[in-house]
Write a protein that holds these residues in place. Structure first.
Motif, short mmCIF file in Angstrom:
data_model
loop_
_atom_site.label_atom_id
_atom_site.label_comp_id
_atom_site.label_asym_id
_atom_site.label_seq_id
_atom_site.Cartn_x
_atom_site.Cartn_y
_atom_site.Cartn_z
N LEU A 208 0.81 -1.22 0.00
CA LEU A 208 0.00 0.00 0.00
C LEU A 208 0.84 1.27 0.00
O LEU A 208 0.29 2.38 0.03
CB LEU A 208 -0.92 0.00 1.22
N PHE A 209 2.17 1.12 -0.02
CA PHE A 209 3.09 2.26 0.00
C PHE A 209 2.86 3.12 1.25
O PHE A 209 2.82 4.35 1.19
CB PHE A 209 2.94 3.11 -1.27
N LEU A 210 2.67 2.43 2.38
CA LEU A 210 2.48 3.10 3.66
C LEU A 210 3.55 2.64 4.63
O LEU A 210 4.24 1.65 4.39
CB LEU A 210 1.10 2.77 4.24
N SER A 211 3.67 3.34 5.75
CA SER A 211 4.57 2.89 6.80
C SER A 211 3.88 1.78 7.59
O SER A 211 2.65 1.67 7.61
CB SER A 211 4.93 4.04 7.72
N VAL A 212 4.68 0.96 8.28
CA VAL A 212 4.13 -0.10 9.11
C VAL A 212 3.27 0.49 10.22
O VAL A 212 2.21 -0.05 10.57
CB VAL A 212 5.27 -0.96 9.70
N ASN A 213 3.71 1.61 10.78
CA ASN A 213 2.94 2.25 11.85
C ASN A 213 1.56 2.71 11.36
O ASN A 213 0.56 2.59 12.08
CB ASN A 213 3.70 3.45 12.42
N THR A 214 1.50 3.24 10.13
CA THR A 214 0.22 3.69 9.57
C THR A 214 -0.72 2.52 9.37
O THR A 214 -1.91 2.59 9.70
CB THR A 214 0.44 4.42 8.24
N VAL A 215 -0.19 1.41 8.84
CA VAL A 215 -1.01 0.21 8.68
C VAL A 215 -1.51 -0.28 10.04
O VAL A 215 -2.66 -0.69 10.19
CB VAL A 215 -0.23 -0.90 7.95
N GLY A 216 -0.63 -0.22 11.04
CA GLY A 216 -1.02 -0.62 12.39
C GLY A 216 -2.14 0.24 12.93
O GLY A 216 -3.08 -0.26 13.57
N THR A 217 -2.07 1.54 12.68
CA THR A 217 -3.12 2.46 13.14
C THR A 217 -4.46 2.14 12.47
O THR A 217 -5.50 2.07 13.13
CB THR A 217 -2.73 3.91 12.84
N HIS A 218 -4.42 1.95 11.13
CA HIS A 218 -5.64 1.60 10.41
C HIS A 218 -6.22 0.28 10.90
O HIS A 218 -7.44 0.14 11.05
CB HIS A 218 -5.36 1.51 8.91
N THR A 219 -5.35 -0.68 11.17
CA THR A 219 -5.80 -1.99 11.65
C THR A 219 -6.47 -1.88 13.01
O THR A 219 -7.55 -2.44 13.25
CB THR A 219 -4.62 -2.98 11.72
N THR A 220 -5.85 -1.12 13.90
CA THR A 220 -6.43 -0.93 15.24
C THR A 220 -7.80 -0.26 15.16
O THR A 220 -8.74 -0.67 15.84
CB THR A 220 -5.48 -0.07 16.10
N CYS A 221 -7.92 0.74 14.28
CA CYS A 221 -9.19 1.45 14.14
C CYS A 221 -10.28 0.56 13.55
O CYS A 221 -11.43 0.57 14.02
CB CYS A 221 -9.00 2.68 13.25
N LEU A 222 -9.93 -0.23 12.54
CA LEU A 222 -10.97 -1.07 11.93
C LEU A 222 -11.38 -2.20 12.88
O LEU A 222 -12.55 -2.60 12.90
CB LEU A 222 -10.53 -1.59 10.56
N TYR A 223 -10.42 -2.71 13.69
CA TYR A 223 -10.79 -3.71 14.71
C TYR A 223 -11.81 -3.12 15.68
O TYR A 223 -12.79 -3.77 16.04
CB TYR A 223 -9.55 -4.15 15.49
N ALA A 224 -11.55 -1.88 16.10
CA ALA A 224 -12.44 -1.23 17.06
C ALA A 224 -13.83 -1.02 16.46
O ALA A 224 -14.86 -1.26 17.12
CB ALA A 224 -11.85 0.10 17.51
N LYS A 225 -13.87 -0.59 15.20
CA LYS A 225 -15.16 -0.33 14.56
C LYS A 225 -15.95 -1.62 14.31
O LYS A 225 -17.18 -1.63 14.38
CB LYS A 225 -14.93 0.41 13.23
N LEU A 226 -15.22 -2.70 14.02
CA LEU A 226 -15.88 -3.98 13.77
C LEU A 226 -16.19 -4.73 15.06
O LEU A 226 -16.91 -5.73 15.04
CB LEU A 226 -15.00 -4.86 12.88
N GLY A 227 -15.62 -4.27 16.16
CA GLY A 227 -15.85 -4.93 17.43
C GLY A 227 -15.16 -6.28 17.53
O GLY A 227 -15.69 -7.22 18.10
#
Length: 236
Positions: A208-227
């Motif tokens: 995705l041409f992103l940093s690992v930290n950015t992917v981690g942030t997106h992953t954490t947010c989507l986990y929270a939204k999906l419960g």
């Protein structure tokens, strides 16, 4: 055709344009016009990869899948030289549809995987849009494939035209139907599409041409939204 008539000799672009015209006639349901246009071609032009893919689409729409497969065979076995990759992907996609219609799902899967291999490395998605096979792609991702994220990307091109419009409150029908308090962002959806793969977080970041930290942030947010609490639960 007016420009072609002014040329002193044949030109590859003419054959390409005529091929797209025949493809378009088939998609518009004008199979008789397409048959007539094909019959008016010379033997050399008709034997080209461009015209063989157009004829295969016509055969799928009229004569049946075996006739389409027979037409495509010289492209796929290398008998036709100098086939451009976009035409090869088109030929492979048509072949996969033909094999699937013939009841040979294993062969259809192998051919489709080969088309996805080329698209993954080149970004050539156009054939999947012009000759859509969403049911075939959806079934293929249930089996062993190296291109889960790519298949999701292609299928999303079709589903985006029928996705429910956002509600006045700003929440999409997709989010409401799954009980989400807050819809996933585009960035979170892009990360989510890679979760069914075996890629590590670092590899997803590279894709995705992103940093690992950015992917981690997106992953954490989507986990929270999906419960959910982990990758497996998110995919489910």
């Amino acid at each position: 055709e007016m420009l072609a008539a002014a040329l002193a000799g044949p030109h590859t672009s003419v054959t390409s344009m005529r091929s797209w015209m025949l493809h378009t006639m088939v998609r518009a349901g004008q199979t008789e016009r397409a048959e007539q246009g094909l019959a008016e071609l010379g033997a050399d032009e008709r034997a080209s990869a461009e015209m063989r893919t157009a004829e295969a689409a016509l055969r799928l729409a009229s004569d049946g899948p075996q006739a389409a497969a027979d037409t495509l065979a010289p492209i796929l076995d290398g008998s036709v030289p100098g086939v451009r990759r976009v035409r090869l992907v088109t030929a492979l996609l048509l072949e996969a549809q033909a094999r699937d219609a013939l009841g040979d799902q294993a062969a259809a899967g192998r051919v489709l995987e080969r088309a996805l291999d080329i698209t993954e490395s080149t970004g050539i998605i156009l054939p999947f849009v012009l000759d859509p096979a969403p049911a075939l792609l959806d079934r293929h991702r249930q089996h062993r494939t190296a291109h889960l994220a790519l298949i999701s990307q292609i299928l999303d091109l079709f589903s985006s035209t029928t996705r429910p419009a956002p509600s006045p409150g700003g929440q999409s029908g997709w989010a409401r139907s799954r009980g989400l308090d807050e819809p996933l962002s585009d960035s979170e959806i892009r990360v989510l599409r890679y979760l069914p793969t075996q890629l590590t977080r670092a590899e997803i970041a590279n894709e995705l041409f992103l940093s690992v930290n950015t992917v981690g942030t997106h992953t954490t947010c989507l986990y929270a939204k999906l419960g959910v609490h982990n990758r497996h639960e998110a995919v489910d």
